[in-house]
Design a protein around this motif. Sequence first.
Motif, PDB file in Angstrom:
ATOM      1  N   ILE A  99       0.863  -1.177   0.000  1.00 56.07           N
ATOM      2  CA  ILE A  99       0.000   0.000   0.000  1.00 56.07           C
ATOM      3  C   ILE A  99       0.898   1.224   0.000  1.00 56.07           C
ATOM      4  CG2 ILE A  99      -1.798   1.269   1.255  1.00 56.07           C
ATOM      5  CD1 ILE A  99      -1.403  -2.236   2.219  1.00 56.07           C
ATOM      6  N   ARG A 100       0.617   2.170  -0.914  1.00 54.58           N
ATOM      7  CA  ARG A 100       1.438   3.378  -1.038  1.00 54.58           C
ATOM      8  C   ARG A 100       0.568   4.624  -1.006  1.00 54.58           C
ATOM      9  NH1 ARG A 100       3.675  -0.122  -4.753  1.00 54.58           N
ATOM     10  NH2 ARG A 100       5.827  -0.689  -4.323  1.00 54.58           N
ATOM     11  N   THR A 101       1.124   5.670  -0.416  1.00 52.09           N
ATOM     12  CA  THR A 101       0.487   6.985  -0.460  1.00 52.09           C
ATOM     13  C   THR A 101       1.486   7.962  -1.061  1.00 52.09           C
ATOM     14  OG1 THR A 101       1.250   7.611   1.751  1.00 52.09           O
ATOM     15  CG2 THR A 101      -0.884   6.508   1.617  1.00 52.09           C
ATOM     16  N   ASP A 102       0.985   8.973  -1.767  1.00 50.95           N
ATOM     17  CA  ASP A 102       1.888   9.989  -2.301  1.00 50.95           C
ATOM     18  C   ASP A 102       1.842  11.214  -1.388  1.00 50.95           C
ATOM     19  OD1 ASP A 102      -0.407  11.395  -2.903  1.00 50.95           O
ATOM     20  OD2 ASP A 102      -0.084  11.422  -5.070  1.00 50.95           O
ATOM     21  N   SER A 103       2.272  12.347  -1.873  1.00 51.90           N
ATOM     22  CA  SER A 103       2.366  13.544  -1.045  1.00 51.90           C
ATOM     23  C   SER A 103       1.013  14.093  -0.607  1.00 51.90           C
ATOM     24  CB  SER A 103       3.153  14.636  -1.780  1.00 51.90           C
ATOM     25  OG  SER A 103       2.482  14.973  -2.983  1.00 51.90           O
ATOM     26  N   SER A 104      -0.075  13.582  -1.178  1.00 47.73           N
ATOM     27  CA  SER A 104      -1.404  14.040  -0.762  1.00 47.73           C
ATOM     28  C   SER A 104      -2.255  12.905  -0.196  1.00 47.73           C
ATOM     29  CB  SER A 104      -2.142  14.695  -1.937  1.00 47.73           C
ATOM     30  OG  SER A 104      -2.383  13.733  -2.944  1.00 47.73           O
ATOM     31  N   GLY A 105      -1.714  11.710  -0.110  1.00 46.58           N
ATOM     32  CA  GLY A 105      -2.513  10.552   0.301  1.00 46.58           C
ATOM     33  C   GLY A 105      -2.283  10.127   1.739  1.00 46.58           C
ATOM     34  N   SER A 106      -3.283   9.497   2.319  1.00 46.30           N
ATOM     35  CA  SER A 106      -3.172   8.824   3.612  1.00 46.30           C
ATOM     36  C   SER A 106      -4.208   7.714   3.634  1.00 46.30           C
ATOM     37  CB  SER A 106      -3.363   9.793   4.780  1.00 46.30           C
ATOM     38  OG  SER A 106      -4.647  10.347   4.765  1.00 46.30           O
ATOM     39  N   ALA A 107      -3.960   6.688   4.454  1.00 44.53           N
ATOM     40  CA  ALA A 107      -4.862   5.536   4.463  1.00 44.53           C
ATOM     41  C   ALA A 107      -4.883   4.899   5.842  1.00 44.53           C
ATOM     42  CB  ALA A 107      -4.414   4.502   3.430  1.00 44.53           C
TER      43      ALA A 107
ATOM     44  N   LEU B 201      -1.304   5.093   7.581  1.00 41.91           N
ATOM     45  CA  LEU B 201      -0.244   5.493   6.665  1.00 41.91           C
ATOM     46  C   LEU B 201      -0.406   6.974   6.383  1.00 41.91           C
ATOM     47  CD1 LEU B 201       0.003   2.423   6.172  1.00 41.91           C
ATOM     48  CD2 LEU B 201       0.481   2.990   3.809  1.00 41.91           C
ATOM     49  N   ASP B 202       0.638   7.732   6.654  1.00 44.41           N
ATOM     50  CA  ASP B 202       0.623   9.167   6.400  1.00 44.41           C
ATOM     51  C   ASP B 202       1.083   9.410   4.963  1.00 44.41           C
ATOM     52  OD1 ASP B 202       0.189  11.780   7.027  1.00 44.41           O
ATOM     53  OD2 ASP B 202       1.797  11.946   8.500  1.00 44.41           O
ATOM     54  N   VAL B 203       1.263  10.655   4.594  1.00 44.43           N
ATOM     55  CA  VAL B 203       1.697  10.990   3.236  1.00 44.43           C
ATOM     56  C   VAL B 203       3.079  10.405   2.951  1.00 44.43           C
ATOM     57  CG1 VAL B 203       0.306  13.076   3.155  1.00 44.43           C
ATOM     58  CG2 VAL B 203       2.640  13.209   4.000  1.00 44.43           C
ATOM     59  N   ASP B 204       3.342  10.151   1.662  1.00 47.31           N
ATOM     60  CA  ASP B 204       4.624   9.613   1.199  1.00 47.31           C
ATOM     61  C   ASP B 204       5.067   8.384   1.993  1.00 47.31           C
ATOM     62  OD1 ASP B 204       5.057  11.449  -0.895  1.00 47.31           O
ATOM     63  OD2 ASP B 204       5.716  12.953   0.562  1.00 47.31           O
ATOM     64  N   SER B 205       4.174   7.406   2.115  1.00 48.31           N
ATOM     65  CA  SER B 205       4.462   6.192   2.878  1.00 48.31           C
ATOM     66  C   SER B 205       4.251   4.954   2.030  1.00 48.31           C
ATOM     67  CB  SER B 205       3.553   6.098   4.109  1.00 48.31           C
ATOM     68  OG  SER B 205       3.728   7.184   4.965  1.00 48.31           O
ATOM     69  N   GLU B 206       4.874   3.885   2.456  1.00 46.68           N
ATOM     70  CA  GLU B 206       4.658   2.580   1.823  1.00 46.68           C
ATOM     71  C   GLU B 206       4.659   1.517   2.902  1.00 46.68           C
ATOM     72  OE1 GLU B 206       6.444  -0.432  -1.564  1.00 46.68           O
ATOM     73  OE2 GLU B 206       7.613   1.311  -0.970  1.00 46.68           O
ATOM     74  N   LEU B 207       3.713   0.590   2.801  1.00 50.07           N
ATOM     75  CA  LEU B 207       3.619  -0.522   3.726  1.00 50.07           C
ATOM     76  C   LEU B 207       3.428  -1.790   2.910  1.00 50.07           C
ATOM     77  CD1 LEU B 207       3.217  -1.570   6.717  1.00 50.07           C
ATOM     78  CD2 LEU B 207       0.785  -1.429   6.210  1.00 50.07           C
ATOM     79  N   VAL B 208       4.285  -2.780   3.128  1.00 54.02           N
ATOM     80  CA  VAL B 208       4.141  -4.077   2.469  1.00 54.02           C
ATOM     81  C   VAL B 208       3.630  -5.059   3.510  1.00 54.02           C
ATOM     82  CG1 VAL B 208       5.322  -5.958   1.281  1.00 54.02           C
ATOM     83  CG2 VAL B 208       6.014  -3.585   0.861  1.00 54.02           C
ATOM     84  N   ILE B 209       2.500  -5.676   3.197  1.00 54.15           N
ATOM     85  CA  ILE B 209       1.953  -6.699   4.077  1.00 54.15           C
ATOM     86  C   ILE B 209       2.566  -8.026   3.636  1.00 54.15           C
ATOM     87  CG2 ILE B 209      -0.114  -7.866   4.882  1.00 54.15           C
ATOM     88  CD1 ILE B 209      -1.634  -5.283   4.294  1.00 54.15           C
ATOM     89  N   GLU B 210       3.555  -8.474   4.380  1.00 53.03           N
ATOM     90  CA  GLU B 210       4.233  -9.717   4.013  1.00 53.03           C
ATOM     91  C   GLU B 210       3.370 -10.934   4.289  1.00 53.03           C
ATOM     92  OE1 GLU B 210       8.042  -9.871   5.913  1.00 53.03           O
ATOM     93  OE2 GLU B 210       8.712  -8.009   4.981  1.00 53.03           O
ATOM     94  N   PHE B 211       2.630 -10.906   5.411  1.00 51.30           N
ATOM     95  CA  PHE B 211       1.836 -12.077   5.778  1.00 51.30           C
ATOM     96  C   PHE B 211       0.688 -11.657   6.691  1.00 51.30           C
ATOM     97  CE2 PHE B 211       0.879 -15.443   8.852  1.00 51.30           C
ATOM     98  CZ  PHE B 211       0.524 -16.471   7.996  1.00 51.30           C
ATOM     99  N   ILE B 212      -0.503 -12.183   6.419  1.00 50.48           N
ATOM    100  CA  ILE B 212      -1.656 -12.087   7.318  1.00 50.48           C
ATOM    101  C   ILE B 212      -2.199 -13.502   7.438  1.00 50.48           C
ATOM    102  CG2 ILE B 212      -3.930 -11.123   7.772  1.00 50.48           C
ATOM    103  CD1 ILE B 212      -3.339  -8.909   5.792  1.00 50.48           C
ATOM    104  N   GLY B 213      -2.352 -13.975   8.661  1.00 47.86           N
ATOM    105  CA  GLY B 213      -2.884 -15.315   8.845  1.00 47.86           C
ATOM    106  C   GLY B 213      -3.455 -15.492  10.233  1.00 47.86           C
ATOM    107  N   ALA B 214      -3.997 -16.663  10.495  1.00 48.89           N
ATOM    108  CA  ALA B 214      -4.552 -16.998  11.802  1.00 48.89           C
ATOM    109  C   ALA B 214      -3.736 -18.136  12.394  1.00 48.89           C
ATOM    110  CB  ALA B 214      -6.009 -17.403  11.665  1.00 48.89           C
ATOM    111  N   GLU B 215      -3.465 -18.008  13.677  1.00 44.85           N
ATOM    112  CA  GLU B 215      -2.690 -19.025  14.371  1.00 44.85           C
ATOM    113  C   GLU B 215      -3.287 -19.212  15.756  1.00 44.85           C
ATOM    114  OE1 GLU B 215       1.745 -18.769  15.659  1.00 44.85           O
ATOM    115  OE2 GLU B 215       1.652 -19.052  13.494  1.00 44.85           O
ATOM    116  N   GLU B 216      -3.869 -20.370  16.007  1.00 44.82           N
ATOM    117  CA  GLU B 216      -4.499 -20.687  17.285  1.00 44.82           C
ATOM    118  C   GLU B 216      -5.514 -19.623  17.695  1.00 44.82           C
ATOM    119  OE1 GLU B 216      -1.516 -21.528  20.195  1.00 44.82           O
ATOM    120  OE2 GLU B 216      -0.498 -22.953  18.911  1.00 44.82           O
TER     121      GLU B 216
END
Length: 108
Positions: free
Chosen positions: A66-74, A86-101
């Motif tokens: 997920i990426r935002t530019d200079s005007s984006g947030s999420a 996520l604030d402006v000019d950010s990037e977040l990579v979700i490497e793994f989402i899962g359930a465990e116990e």
Amino acid sequence: MSQPIRLVVAIGCVGLVLVAFAALHAAPAEAQSALVNPLALRVTVTRERALLEVATERVVESGDAIRTDSSGSALITYRDGSTVLLDVDSELVIEFIGAEEGDIVVRM
């Protein structure tokens, strides 16, 4: 009990069984995703080399960036209610989402 009432009761029971069955089988898939809400314009998700513009709420999964530019947030919301902003000019990579116990496991 009359015939029409038995029929209604039987249909209701079948409906409840189908709803319970769907809930049991949907839970693992839901635990492996999150929702991203754009709070301002210019939020994108990269999935399998495709760049997707996020204008409204979108499901994100393991491997998405997920990426935002200079005007984006999420706001990213996981199934347990936890959030990431996520604030402006950010990037977040979700490497793994899962359930465990019964717990949600996220690696970002």
